[in-house]
Design a protein around this motif. Structure first.
Motif, short mmCIF file in Angstrom:
data_model
loop_
_atom_site.label_atom_id
_atom_site.label_comp_id
_atom_site.label_asym_id
_atom_site.label_seq_id
_atom_site.Cartn_x
_atom_site.Cartn_y
_atom_site.Cartn_z
N GLU A 64 0.83 -1.20 0.00
CA GLU A 64 0.00 0.00 0.00
C GLU A 64 0.87 1.26 0.00
O GLU A 64 0.58 2.22 -0.70
N SER A 65 1.95 1.24 0.76
CA SER A 65 2.84 2.40 0.84
C SER A 65 3.47 2.73 -0.50
O SER A 65 3.66 3.89 -0.84
N PHE A 66 3.82 1.70 -1.27
CA PHE A 66 4.47 1.90 -2.56
C PHE A 66 3.47 1.95 -3.72
O PHE A 66 3.87 1.99 -4.88
N CYS A 67 2.17 1.91 -3.41
CA CYS A 67 1.10 1.97 -4.42
C CYS A 67 1.25 0.84 -5.44
O CYS A 67 1.11 1.05 -6.64
N LEU A 68 1.53 -0.36 -4.95
CA LEU A 68 1.69 -1.51 -5.84
C LEU A 68 0.35 -2.21 -6.02
O LEU A 68 -0.45 -2.29 -5.09
N PRO A 69 0.09 -2.74 -7.21
CA PRO A 69 -1.17 -3.46 -7.44
C PRO A 69 -1.19 -4.78 -6.67
O PRO A 69 -0.26 -5.57 -6.74
N ARG A 70 -2.23 -5.01 -5.92
CA ARG A 70 -2.35 -6.21 -5.06
C ARG A 70 -2.32 -7.51 -5.86
O ARG A 70 -1.77 -8.50 -5.42
#
Length: 82
Positions: A64-70
């Protein structure tokens, strides 16, 4: 406070500076996570050990912190006794 957005940063890379064009929409991301557990060894006072473990649970979610796709993020972890 920084809010790093790695997919957006990767899109800004020039293909001449990398190994070619990066397919950002198909990229996979790998993260690691460490889980601390209460071990039986007398490494530190019990109250300090419990506080240390509790504080480790307060850390933010890296994906979430790095805005990565789950759906394209793999999180590998290990368990360590303190």
């Amino acid at each position: 406070m920084e809010s790093p957005e790695h997919p957006r940063a990767l899109r800004r890379l020039e293909p001449t500076k990398t190994e070619g064009l990066i397919a950002i929409d198909d990229a996979s991301y790998f993260l690691s996570k460490i889980e601390l557990t209460n071990g039986g060894a007398p490494t530190m006072p019990a109250w300090r050990k419990n506080l240390f473990i509790a504080m480790s649970h307060l850390s933010t979610d890296a994906a979430e912190s790095f805005c990565l796709p789950r759906d394209r993020t793999l999180i590998m972890g290990s368990r360590i006794e303190v």
